[in-house]
Design an enzyme around this catalytic site. Sequence first.
Site, PDB file in Angstrom:
ATOM      1  N   LYS A 109      32.339  22.155  59.685  1.00 28.14           N
ATOM      2  CA  LYS A 109      33.201  23.107  58.973  1.00 28.14           C
ATOM      3  C   LYS A 109      34.281  23.685  59.892  1.00 28.14           C
ATOM      4  O   LYS A 109      34.219  23.614  61.118  1.00 28.14           O
ATOM      5  CB  LYS A 109      32.351  24.199  58.325  1.00 28.14           C
TER       6      LYS A 109
ATOM      7  N   ARG B 188      21.723  21.575  56.575  1.00 28.72           N
ATOM      8  CA  ARG B 188      22.411  20.529  55.801  1.00 28.72           C
ATOM      9  C   ARG B 188      23.494  19.939  56.688  1.00 28.72           C
ATOM     10  O   ARG B 188      24.418  20.644  57.087  1.00 28.72           O
ATOM     11  CB  ARG B 188      22.992  21.138  54.523  1.00 28.72           C
TER      12      ARG B 188
END
Length: 284
Positions: free
Chosen positions: A224, A263
């Site tokens: 991210k 995740r």
Amino acid sequence: MTRHPIGLPAVLADLDRTVVMGILNVTPDSFSDGGRWASVQEAIARGRQLSAEGADIVDVGGESTRPGAQRIEVAEESARVVPVVEALSAEGIPVSIDTMRAEVAAACLEVGAVMVNDVSGGMSDPAMLPWLASVSVPYIAMHWRGPSSVMDELARYDDVVAEVTAELRSRLVALAEAGVDPLRVVLDPGLGFAKRSEHNWPLLAHLGRLQDLGCPLLVGASRKRFLGDVLGNQGGARPLAERDAAGDAVTALAAAAGAWGVRVHEVRASRDAVLVARAWQGAR
């Protein structure tokens, strides 16, 4: 490690460590790997690879949730994910379905999915919570303030930890009122969703505050933007392809802090990080 949500198959419920969830985006436009596994056969092969490399769960998604992404039709989403979920489930690979739609989730449960991962926490589809009350699988509710097309505009906080905690608590209330057993719920702080880079670090540093809500936590930091920013220099953020080591560091820290699951896009190193964190905890 925190408790597992109820409703997991035994192969997952018996794990004594943080669960590693491998990301499988069957999309042309996801922020990191859009288009790489866009065909059904490519996606099935990738799911097998994730499982072989150590993913405990393969999380299959057919709709991009990157910043600015637009919604697709339910028929298109279903066509992307249902055959993949069915094929992987038939091979004994635990699969979760990453969707904001009850109709898609239901279709995937019918062909073998064992968990629902909803980035909207049930806020996107009015049918989601009533449907969830009729099934018995675990449900991941992420912190969400609005659709991807506008989420960057919603990244305003006075105290991000307090506000995210309060908003997740409100989702737990809504789920309980709809008849969903809270013991089935996993919470996700939604790193990167309606959050600027500086908002994500306090959430990671204060996972204990979120754990006080009483639910297992899923942490999804992989590749991210906030990782790219912290690794960057005067030339800008670190490219997507060069963020995995930082994600593995977050995995180790989150696992040591008691996260139920992580995740990730690449599972092998994250699985190693989870095992190191378990050994570290065990020696305390």
